[in-house]
Motif scaffolding. Sequence first.
Motif, PDB file in Angstrom:
ATOM      1  N   PHE A 269      46.758 133.234  41.532  1.00 17.89           N
ATOM      2  CA  PHE A 269      45.550 132.907  40.879  1.00 17.89           C
ATOM      3  C   PHE A 269      44.983 132.657  42.573  1.00 17.89           C
ATOM      4  N   THR A 270      43.747 132.157  42.763  1.00 15.24           N
ATOM      5  CA  THR A 270      43.478 131.382  44.288  1.00 15.24           C
ATOM      6  C   THR A 270      43.275 130.160  43.863  1.00 15.24           C
ATOM      7  N   TYR A 271      43.325 129.463  44.899  1.00 15.75           N
ATOM      8  CA  TYR A 271      43.538 127.551  44.463  1.00 15.75           C
ATOM      9  C   TYR A 271      41.949 127.339  43.465  1.00 15.75           C
TER      10      TYR A 271
ATOM     11  N   ASP B  79      53.723 126.896  22.401  1.00 18.13           N
ATOM     12  CA  ASP B  79      54.657 127.090  23.941  1.00 18.13           C
ATOM     13  C   ASP B  79      54.118 128.107  24.893  1.00 18.13           C
ATOM     14  N   ALA B  80      53.413 129.158  24.880  1.00 17.46           N
ATOM     15  CA  ALA B  80      53.009 129.967  25.804  1.00 17.46           C
ATOM     16  C   ALA B  80      51.987 129.286  26.790  1.00 17.46           C
ATOM     17  N   SER B  81      50.405 128.959  25.632  1.00 19.23           N
ATOM     18  CA  SER B  81      49.844 128.174  26.640  1.00 19.23           C
ATOM     19  C   SER B  81      50.428 126.745  27.373  1.00 19.23           C
TER      20      SER B  81
ATOM     21  N   GLU C 140      51.869 124.472  32.436  1.00 20.46           N
ATOM     22  CA  GLU C 140      52.741 124.124  33.968  1.00 20.46           C
ATOM     23  C   GLU C 140      52.786 124.337  35.438  1.00 20.46           C
ATOM     24  N   LYS C 141      53.028 125.543  35.293  1.00 15.70           N
ATOM     25  CA  LYS C 141      53.199 126.803  36.377  1.00 15.70           C
ATOM     26  C   LYS C 141      52.075 126.033  37.418  1.00 15.70           C
ATOM     27  N   ILE C 142      50.635 126.469  36.574  1.00 11.56           N
ATOM     28  CA  ILE C 142      49.577 125.903  37.451  1.00 11.56           C
ATOM     29  C   ILE C 142      49.394 124.916  37.971  1.00 11.56           C
ATOM     30  N   ARG C 143      50.022 123.529  37.215  1.00 18.18           N
ATOM     31  CA  ARG C 143      49.637 122.694  37.711  1.00 18.18           C
ATOM     32  C   ARG C 143      50.568 122.241  39.168  1.00 18.18           C
ATOM     33  N   LEU C 144      52.026 122.729  38.605  1.00 19.64           N
ATOM     34  CA  LEU C 144      52.886 122.199  39.688  1.00 19.64           C
ATOM     35  C   LEU C 144      53.137 123.434  40.987  1.00 19.64           C
TER      36      LEU C 144
ATOM     37  N   GLN D 256      46.945 117.026  43.592  1.00 12.14           N
ATOM     38  CA  GLN D 256      45.832 117.266  42.807  1.00 12.14           C
ATOM     39  C   GLN D 256      46.233 116.955  40.966  1.00 12.14           C
ATOM     40  N   ASP D 257      47.613 117.414  40.954  1.00 13.94           N
ATOM     41  CA  ASP D 257      48.761 116.715  39.460  1.00 13.94           C
ATOM     42  C   ASP D 257      47.759 114.869  39.089  1.00 13.94           C
TER      43      ASP D 257
END
Length: 340
Positions: A79-81, A104-106, A111-115, A121-122
């Motif tokens: 993804f772009t920022y 669970d998948a969502s 979580e990966k995007i957040r990290l 940003q978190d």
Amino acid sequence: MESTGTQRMRHPRLLRLITLGRGNETIETLAETLGVSEKTIRRDLAGLRQLGITIEEHLGHNGRKTYSLSRDSIEQVRFTYDEAFSLMLCRPGTGEFDGTLIGDASKSAFEKIRLALGANQDDYFQRISPWLHRSPGYGDYAEQRDVIDAITLGVEDCKATFIAYRSARSTEPVTYDIHPYGLAEHNGALYVVGHSCHHDEIRTWKIDRMETAEVTEFPFIRPANFNLSEHFKGAFAVIVGSEPVTVRIRFRGSAARYAVERKINTSQTATPGPGGSVDITVTLTSTIEIKSYILSFGSSAEVIEPESLRTEVAEEFQQAIANYTRESLSPLDNTVSKRE
């Protein structure tokens, strides 16, 4: 062996196995790990390639084929920022799917995007989260993950599925086979649309009312012209009838503005009515669900047509008036009131 059930759920695991295998995974080892047939793995690989994911095939000793994931494939799904930021900010609530493979998948994906976005940003998301609210009103599917898994597999593989279903009017579940065509969501609740072999017609079932679901080995042919969007075109929500009916409702006061702002069907039109009122007209194939919508406005909404719906709504209000104008509570009601 563990079966992941549906193609949608197998794909992420399949890609993970190929990545971790570093070029050592074969059709046989992948099938054994996922608990599916080698034919299923070949079909999944073909499907992933159609999505543009480059899965490389290597020919080793004795003609042994192994697979690896091209690094280019990973680059293609980055993804772009601003895309990642928008996804996090606008992500839908998934509480209704907690405990299921979908939920669970969502959670894992976000979580990966957040990290990836980083700590700053978190902190920002944590700060603004109290400013955002979505009404709950969703079901709890944690205990029905097996049902959802079976239904989705039946949809994807076009396999007849046995369900034990307890309708709103029944006291005991009824078991019969269906041909599931697709899934629909409304107000956080999941529904299955398909052909009922018992009734010989297309019906909609609420997953909340399914006690069990079991996919059979019997294939069915989904009608080539069946389309979920077209199927629900004449529905207020998820109930579909056979014949189109023109419904015209007159909204008065503040309800008039609300009715114009919210489009309840693609066929909706609005025309000025007498005394500043607004007439909303829609073409539906069932009036069951829109009746509750009309009743929610009380005296601010009046059915102009059809006459049959006008009569039904009037009878509901008359019954409500009778309930509120009883001279006294029954002995049972008095007992309950004293206990409270």
